[in-house]
Each structure stands twice: as C-alpha cells, then as structure tokens.
Design a protein around this motif. Structure first.
Motif, PDB file in Angstrom:
ATOM      1  N   TYR A  21      -6.922   1.989   4.885  1.00  0.00           N
ATOM      2  CA  TYR A  21      -5.812   1.719   3.976  1.00  0.00           C
ATOM      3  C   TYR A  21      -6.133   2.228   2.587  1.00  0.00           C
ATOM      4  O   TYR A  21      -7.197   1.938   2.035  1.00  0.00           O
ATOM      5  CB  TYR A  21      -5.509   0.226   3.938  1.00  0.00           C
ATOM      6  CG  TYR A  21      -4.936  -0.248   5.250  1.00  0.00           C
ATOM      7  CD1 TYR A  21      -3.577  -0.072   5.520  1.00  0.00           C
ATOM      8  CD2 TYR A  21      -5.750  -0.812   6.225  1.00  0.00           C
ATOM      9  CE1 TYR A  21      -3.045  -0.477   6.742  1.00  0.00           C
ATOM     10  CE2 TYR A  21      -5.223  -1.213   7.443  1.00  0.00           C
ATOM     11  CZ  TYR A  21      -3.868  -1.045   7.696  1.00  0.00           C
ATOM     12  OH  TYR A  21      -3.347  -1.433   8.904  1.00  0.00           O
ATOM     13  N   ARG A  22      -5.243   3.033   2.040  1.00  0.00           N
ATOM     14  CA  ARG A  22      -5.387   3.547   0.681  1.00  0.00           C
ATOM     15  C   ARG A  22      -4.056   3.486  -0.024  1.00  0.00           C
ATOM     16  O   ARG A  22      -3.074   3.973   0.492  1.00  0.00           O
ATOM     17  CB  ARG A  22      -5.876   5.009   0.668  1.00  0.00           C
ATOM     18  CG  ARG A  22      -7.280   5.131   1.105  1.00  0.00           C
ATOM     19  CD  ARG A  22      -8.230   6.067   0.420  1.00  0.00           C
ATOM     20  NE  ARG A  22      -8.446   6.105  -1.005  1.00  0.00           N
ATOM     21  CZ  ARG A  22      -9.354   5.381  -1.638  1.00  0.00           C
ATOM     22  NH1 ARG A  22     -10.029   4.436  -1.045  1.00  0.00           N
ATOM     23  NH2 ARG A  22      -9.576   5.579  -2.913  1.00  0.00           N
ATOM     24  N   ARG A  23      -4.052   2.868  -1.178  1.00  0.00           N
ATOM     25  CA  ARG A  23      -2.833   2.760  -1.985  1.00  0.00           C
ATOM     26  C   ARG A  23      -1.666   2.204  -1.181  1.00  0.00           C
ATOM     27  O   ARG A  23      -0.565   2.751  -1.190  1.00  0.00           O
ATOM     28  CB  ARG A  23      -2.451   4.109  -2.580  1.00  0.00           C
ATOM     29  CG  ARG A  23      -3.579   4.701  -3.379  1.00  0.00           C
ATOM     30  CD  ARG A  23      -3.164   5.839  -4.282  1.00  0.00           C
ATOM     31  NE  ARG A  23      -4.360   6.455  -4.831  1.00  0.00           N
ATOM     32  CZ  ARG A  23      -5.117   5.904  -5.792  1.00  0.00           C
ATOM     33  NH1 ARG A  23      -4.760   4.772  -6.342  1.00  0.00           N
ATOM     34  NH2 ARG A  23      -6.214   6.513  -6.208  1.00  0.00           N
ATOM     35  N   GLY A  24      -1.965   1.143  -0.428  1.00  0.00           N
ATOM     36  CA  GLY A  24      -0.899   0.415   0.227  1.00  0.00           C
ATOM     37  C   GLY A  24      -0.397   0.998   1.527  1.00  0.00           C
ATOM     38  O   GLY A  24       0.536   0.472   2.117  1.00  0.00           O
ATOM     39  N   HIS A  80      -1.779  -4.435  -7.137  1.00  0.00           N
ATOM     40  CA  HIS A  80      -1.512  -4.516  -8.576  1.00  0.00           C
ATOM     41  C   HIS A  80      -2.798  -4.184  -9.326  1.00  0.00           C
ATOM     42  O   HIS A  80      -3.886  -4.184  -8.740  1.00  0.00           O
ATOM     43  CB  HIS A  80      -1.005  -5.917  -8.952  1.00  0.00           C
ATOM     44  CG  HIS A  80      -1.952  -7.007  -8.546  1.00  0.00           C
ATOM     45  ND1 HIS A  80      -3.078  -7.297  -9.268  1.00  0.00           N
ATOM     46  CD2 HIS A  80      -1.962  -7.846  -7.472  1.00  0.00           C
ATOM     47  CE1 HIS A  80      -3.747  -8.273  -8.656  1.00  0.00           C
ATOM     48  NE2 HIS A  80      -3.088  -8.621  -7.560  1.00  0.00           N
ATOM     49  N   LYS A  81      -2.691  -3.925 -10.594  1.00  0.00           N
ATOM     50  CA  LYS A  81      -3.831  -3.442 -11.374  1.00  0.00           C
ATOM     51  C   LYS A  81      -4.901  -4.494 -11.658  1.00  0.00           C
ATOM     52  O   LYS A  81      -5.920  -4.192 -12.261  1.00  0.00           O
ATOM     53  CB  LYS A  81      -3.337  -2.819 -12.682  1.00  0.00           C
ATOM     54  CG  LYS A  81      -2.620  -1.498 -12.457  1.00  0.00           C
ATOM     55  CD  LYS A  81      -2.048  -0.930 -13.750  1.00  0.00           C
ATOM     56  CE  LYS A  81      -1.448   0.450 -13.468  1.00  0.00           C
ATOM     57  NZ  LYS A  81      -0.464   0.853 -14.474  1.00  0.00           N
ATOM     58  N   GLY A  82      -4.660  -5.714 -11.220  1.00  0.00           N
ATOM     59  CA  GLY A  82      -5.663  -6.755 -11.415  1.00  0.00           C
ATOM     60  C   GLY A  82      -6.438  -7.061 -10.139  1.00  0.00           C
ATOM     61  O   GLY A  82      -7.179  -8.034 -10.076  1.00  0.00           O
ATOM     62  N   ARG A  83      -6.282  -6.214  -9.118  1.00  0.00           N
ATOM     63  CA  ARG A  83      -6.856  -6.531  -7.800  1.00  0.00           C
ATOM     64  C   ARG A  83      -8.366  -6.805  -7.855  1.00  0.00           C
ATOM     65  O   ARG A  83      -8.843  -7.780  -7.277  1.00  0.00           O
ATOM     66  CB  ARG A  83      -6.587  -5.381  -6.817  1.00  0.00           C
ATOM     67  CG  ARG A  83      -7.089  -5.663  -5.394  1.00  0.00           C
ATOM     68  CD  ARG A  83      -6.183  -6.671  -4.711  1.00  0.00           C
ATOM     69  NE  ARG A  83      -6.726  -7.191  -3.462  1.00  0.00           N
ATOM     70  CZ  ARG A  83      -6.494  -6.677  -2.260  1.00  0.00           C
ATOM     71  NH1 ARG A  83      -5.733  -5.616  -2.147  1.00  0.00           N
ATOM     72  NH2 ARG A  83      -7.004  -7.224  -1.178  1.00  0.00           N
ATOM     73  N   TRP A  84      -9.111  -5.955  -8.550  1.00  0.00           N
ATOM     74  CA  TRP A  84     -10.566  -6.157  -8.601  1.00  0.00           C
ATOM     75  C   TRP A  84     -10.901  -7.506  -9.220  1.00  0.00           C
ATOM     76  O   TRP A  84     -11.789  -8.213  -8.754  1.00  0.00           O
ATOM     77  CB  TRP A  84     -11.242  -5.052  -9.432  1.00  0.00           C
ATOM     78  CG  TRP A  84     -11.487  -3.784  -8.676  1.00  0.00           C
ATOM     79  CD1 TRP A  84     -10.982  -3.451  -7.452  1.00  0.00           C
ATOM     80  CD2 TRP A  84     -12.312  -2.692  -9.099  1.00  0.00           C
ATOM     81  NE1 TRP A  84     -11.446  -2.209  -7.095  1.00  0.00           N
ATOM     82  CE2 TRP A  84     -12.255  -1.714  -8.077  1.00  0.00           C
ATOM     83  CE3 TRP A  84     -13.076  -2.431 -10.238  1.00  0.00           C
ATOM     84  CZ2 TRP A  84     -12.943  -0.504  -8.165  1.00  0.00           C
ATOM     85  CZ3 TRP A  84     -13.760  -1.227 -10.323  1.00  0.00           C
ATOM     86  CH2 TRP A  84     -13.696  -0.277  -9.296  1.00  0.00           C
TER      87      TRP A  84
END
Ligand code: ATP
Ligand code: MG
Length: 653
Positions: free
Chosen positions: A192-195, A343-347
């Motif tokens: 899986y990459r970018r959804g 989303h950009k907060g995943r990490w």
C-alpha cells in the motif's frame, strides 16, 4: 580557508548539552572513548562478546592483506540466532519485536517467539526450495514483516540477500538479480502506497523477461507474499505463494554456525553520484558494530519503543531495523506506508499510539514536516520521545532546531549519524549522554572508530579547515569488497591515499575539532578558484523563513568557471514566495555566508529528485542547470519528478 581543501563558510554557535537524566544512566559514557583509544581492538573484541558465538574467535582482526579485512578470526556464529533465538532462550520470548502498522491501518504484533517461529518456517521453506549457504536471494517487498523475516531466514541459512527497494523499476531489479545471480526472488503481489495498492509482482515478471530467465534460468523460484489481494499472473513453473509454502513449513529449525566472515548480504549503494555498487557485508564484524552502535547511539533501554522510518531497501533498514535492533533485543515499530496517508499527521499519531521513545529518520523528512507546518505535530502527544536520530545527509541547522523543538519537545538530544552503505554502521555521531552537540555537525567518531579530515596531500587539516573525510583504521562492519570486483573495491576506496579509506565526502573540522560533513566531493563547486561545498549554501537557503528544501549545483559559467545554481522548495506558509523571492534568496545567501556563494540563479520548484533514502541527486539538477539531457535516473524514488521540475520551474537569473 585553504586552497587544497574545501572552503569553510558557515558559523554555528548553538550548543545543546545532554539532558541530565540521559547522561546519568547512559549506556556509553566518556569512558568509552578512553577505553577505545587505549586498546581499539580490545574494545571491539569486548563489543563482539555481547553476541553469542558457537565457536569463540581467536583473533580480533587480521589485516595482513589490506584492504581485505578479516574480523573475529576463527569465530563461528549464526546471525539469525543472535537476532532472534537467543532472546527467546533468555526468557524474552514474549517481548514485542515488531509493532507492525500497515498503511490501511491493519496491525500485527510480533513477539520474539513469533519471530523465531516465522524465521524458522521461512528458513525451512527456503531450504526446501534448494537454497544453500552462499546462494543469493533477491528480496523485493514492501515494508511488511515478511521483509524482515525473509532477510533473517536468509541469514539463518548462511545465504546472501539482496534487498531491492520496492519503489524501483523492473530494470533496476533485473540488473541486480543478474549482477548477483539470485536463485530465489521473494516478492509480494503489492503493497500500500498513498492510500492505494501498488503492484510489485508484475515488475518481477518483467525483470525475469529482461534477463531472459527462461534460457539462462538464474532464478529458480519466485515466492509471493499476498499483501493486497491484487490479481497477479502466476507461472506455475516458478511462482509459489508464501502462505502456501512458508506457513505450511515446520517452525523447528536448528541454526548452523557459520564463519565470522560468511557473506551476509549485498546492498547496492543509492547511486547518488553514479552507478550503484554492490557492497558486500559479512557476519560477525557487521553484526557486532550494528548492534553495538544501535545500543550506544540510541542508548537502548529495556522499555524503549524504537522506530526507524527507513525502508529495508536502504542500508539504514538493514543495520537499524533488521540487524542492530533485533540483535540488541529491542521493540520496534514497522510502518508500511507514506507519512501523509491518510493525513499529514500519520507518523505522529503512530508515535503517540505506541509511545515511541527513540525515533530515527532522514533530514529530508524533517524538512518535509517543516514545509507542512508546525501545527501538524503539535496536534499529537509526542512526550514519549527521548532521543531523535538523523541519517542520510547533513541535517541543516535550521531543520535540526525545528526537529528538536517540534518533535523532541525542546529537550530530546539529536544524534546526527554519519555512515554509508560501505561502512555498514555508525561511524561519526554524537553520543546522547555525552556530547555537547552542535546543530548540523555529526561531531566525533564513535568510540573505536578512527577518522581524519585530510587535504589533497593526505595531510590532516587543522581546526577551522575543510578537506576530505577518511577512515584511517579498519572497522568491524566495513565492506569487504564490491561484489565480484575486488579491483574496483581497491580503486574506489583505498587508492587515493595509501592506507586510508576514502569516503567520497567533504568535511571540515570546526574550531573545537568537531566534524561537519560538507557533501560529496563530486558535488564540490569551483567558483573563481574557490572550492565550495553544497551543504553550507543549502543550509543558508533553508535558514530563510520561506524555504523548506534547497539543492545547489555548480553550472558552467564563462566568467567564474562554475556558478552556483540553486533549486528551492518553498514552505506552504510562504505561498508563492512573492515577486522578490529570487532576489531575496540570493541576497540572503550572500549575507549568511558571503558574496562568493551568492547563487547566479534560483529556481523555485515543486519537488527535487531524490533517491530512496531521500538524498538529492544533484547530478540530475546539474543536467537541468546546464540545459543537457537528464542522465541515468533509475534509482530515483519517484521517476516522474524530473518532468515536474522542468515543467514547474520558475526561474530568474
Ligand atoms: P552512491 O555511493 O552510489 O553515490 P550514496 O553515497 O548516496 O550512493 P549511501 O551509502 O546510502 O549511498 O549514502 C551514504 C552517503 O550519505 C554518505 O557518503 C554521505 O554523503 C551521506 N550521509 C549519510 N549520513 C550522513 C550524515 N549524518 N551527515 C552527512 N552526510 C551523510
Ligand atoms: Mg556513496
């Protein structure tokens, strides 16, 4: 400034001392430097004793035939036993080895007992498929547990793995399979990459056609992990499902002990400066230094949860996910996907969820988060983080301070680790409980490692001067050769100054003798007779509030020989930067480091060409700057980036 070295341009005065509680309980203290200085080989011998040897070594180092080293002579061990079984035997079978997080949100918890069973099953299955010690196994997988399991199973059998980054094309895969003669390929339907599911198996099929596998039959089997459930073509002569073959195999497997110099893997370099080289690493010395530096640099404690965001297709994933941390018995997070999905907060969500304490990433990722904005990490509880690591290139002082403040709560020490595919493990780094660290500097050699900065004549430069980084004594995890090409090994690394390993990087010593990496010697620019490194000019650009990332190259110039050409990505908060952005940035560099470094032109671009490890391929940008056709881009993480740059460029001279 010396004419024979590289100019020393930047000045950085900030210093961050270790927090008292880390210093008070640190695994490595200042004493380690003294002990190693007194008896370097004794120091590494003691580090090696931390592993379990089936037969003890009788000599630490045989350097009678340089540059071909033999470490821990006479010793026998099994690498996988050291990474897995012994923790189970020592009563830590229930300790979590991996918290796996898939990009779609699926999770898997793998204890050391589970890992032992899985690795044993895979080893039995590989044996069943005819794999023997010394055979090569190509691994082309997403960041899923099977990647780690396949590598450790290969190690367990004394086979040699070649991990190829899942983002690489069938061409890159084909040349590597051919170069090393892999008998078995381990892959997946996709990852899986970018959804979205992204296919892998078709690239293996294409690679086998390219190497005309039908006629030469290098590859006997392709073992396919089912990850995404995508439809895949299956050739019943060679293709097999992992879940049918491995899951059905016995979980009992007795590891055989191999010589300390048994080849462990071949890893191709990133190809940042040229054609990738197949770097050969062996067993005892490699595992000793990977495990010991991991334990020391990250100050490993029992309750740590460690997360390294590197891909296993890069050497960092080998030494600081698969081998060092497991040999040290650590608990890790393994994450499959990209930082901005969904989303950009995943990490940061993952850090908070698993209580990550030690975190290791690349400056390019830090700058990406700077670009996205401070508010994203601020939404998550990152208070568990105690030590932050950086690897891959020099971290710009501005990015360092941002990382420390926004991710490390203003207190976590940052270990800026300099090393290479070739060095196998950390070589220059601060120690979190010892070093007063300066943002942008890798500081000092790890205990037991001997490095110097020398000029063209091979003479050490003084403090405040720049030159070339060399390693002056062999080290346990050093490469043993370039696969199949001993002469290229000698020529590339050992011929420039007799007896010294030449790393290919420029460096300087500051007034206190701390080491600053200045970028590749191949990328050094010659402006009106001054030799300027890329790193300091790029850091000056990144210190401008509108800039997130920068790359500079030297382009031919009629008057100055070469001129500095800069490519920049702006922070999202800066919008399009405004009409004066180019003039602003040129003046900013002139003010920060001097008129000699002022870029002739600045191009605002949406992306930069990067390798899988996030390194900028400046040679491609040089092609753009000199209006040439762009060269070999097969090891770019995303090959469409070059089109994006040519089309999205906004340039002013
Ligand atoms: P190639 O040798 O094929 O051009 P590469 O050198 O990019 O590829 P790697 O072995 O992955 O392949 O990268 C090692 C290089 O990365 C080092 O030589 C150095 O230039 C850079 N590097 C790694 N860590 C650091 C660091 N902490 N500070 C500065 N530079 C670093
Ligand atoms: Mg290199």
């Amino acid at each position: 400034m010396t004419e024979h070295g590289i100019s020393n341009l930047s000045h950085e005065d900030r210093i961050f001392s270790p927090p008292a509680e880390i210093a008070a309980h640190a695994n490595l203290t200042a004493e380690a430097y003294d002990r190693a200085a007194e008896d370097r080989l004794g120091f590494w011998g003691a580090a090696a004793e931390r592993l379990d040897w089936a037969t003890p070594f009788t000599e630490v180092l045989d350097w009678s035939d340089p540059p071909f080293a033999k470490w821990f002579v006479g010793g026998k061990l099994n690498v996988a036993y050291n990474c897995v079984d012994r923790h189970v035997e020592n009563g830590h079978g229930d300790k979590v080895a991996f918290h796996f997080v898939g990009e779609p949100g699926d999770t898997r918890t793998i204890t050391y007992s589970d890992l032992k069973d899985e690795v044993s099953r895979a080893a039995n299955a590989f044996t069943e498929l005819g794999v023997e010690a010394g055979d090569r196994i190509a691994i082309y997988l997403p960041m899923i547990p099977e990647a780690v399991i396949a590598m450790l199973a290969s190690a367990r059998l004394g086979a040699i793995h070649i991990v190829v980054f899942g983002g690489f094309s069938s061409d890159a895969l084909a040349t590597r399979i051919e170069d090393c003669g892999a008998k078995l390929v381990v892959t997946a339907d996709g990852g899986y990459r970018r959804g979205a599911p992204s296919a892998l198996k078709p690239a293996v099929d294409e690679a086998l056609v390219k190497i005309d596998n039908a006629s030469s039959a290098i590859v006997e089997n392709v073992l396919v992990v089912r990850r995404t459930g995508q439809e895949v073509a299956f050739d019943s002569d060679i293709d097999l499902w992992w879940h049918e073959v491995v899951d059905e195999s016995s979980a009992d497997h007795t590891p055989e002990a191999f010589d300390a110099e048994q080849p462990l893997y071949v890893m191709y370099t990133s190809g940042t400066t040229g054609k990738p080289k197949g770097i050969l690493h062996t067993s005892g010395g490699y595992l000793t230094q990977a495990a010991y530096t991991f334990w020391g640099t990250f100050d490993l404690k029992d309750d740590d949860v460690y997360w390294c965001t590197a891909d296993v297709g890069w050497v960092t994933g080998h030494s600081y996910i698969v081998y060092g941390p497991t040999a040290a018995g650590a608990t890790q997070v393994l994450y499959e996907g990209t930082p901005d999905t969904p989303h950009k907060g995943r990490w940061w969500e993952i850090v908070a969820e698993y209580g990550v304490t030690k975190f290791y990433t690349a400056p390019t990722a830090v700058r990406t988060f700077m670009k996205w904005g401070d508010e994203i990490p601020a939404e998550h509880d990152l208070s568990s983080l105690r030590i932050l690591g950086s690897v891959g290139e020099s971290i710009n002082p501005e990015a360092y301070v941002w990382y420390r403040e926004n991710i490390g709560g203003g207190t976590a020490p940052i270990v800026d680790t300099w090393w290479q595919t070739e060095t196998g493990a950390h070589m220059i780094t601060p120690l979190p409980g010892v070093t007063d660290a300066k943002p942008g500097s890798a500081m000092t050699a790890f205990p037991g490692i001997s490095v110097e900065v020398v000029d063209d004549a091979g003479t050490p430069v003084g403090n405040g001067e720049g030159g070339y980084l060399v390693v002056t004594e062999p080290w346990p995890s050093m490469l043993r050769t370039i696969w199949g090409d001993d002469q290229r090994y000698r020529d590339t690394y050992w011929s420039r100054w007799p007896g010294y390993y030449f790393a290919g990087d420029g460096a300087k010593k500051d007034d206190d003798g701390a080491i600053w990496l200045l970028g590749r010697v191949d990328d050094v620019m010659n402006i009106s007779g001054h030799r300027l490194s890329t790193t300091e000019i790029e850091s000056a650009l990144v210190s401008h509030p509108s800039v997130a990332e920068a790359a500079v190259v030297g382009a031919d110039d009629e008057t100055t020989g070469q001129a500095v050409v800069a490519f920049v990505i702006l922070r999202e908060s800066a919008g399009d930067g405004g009409a004066d952005i180019v003039a602003d940035l040129r003046n900013h560099v002139a003010k920060e480091i001097g008129p000699i470094a002022k870029p002739r032109s600045v191009m605002v671009v949406p992306e930069l060409p990067k390798t899988r490890s996030g390194k900028i391929m400046r040679r491609l940008l040089r092609d753009v700057a000199e209006n040439r056709e762009v060269g070999d881009a097969t090891t770019l993480a995303d090959s469409s980036v070059m089109d994006l740059i040519s089309s999205g460029m906004r340039s002013t001279s």
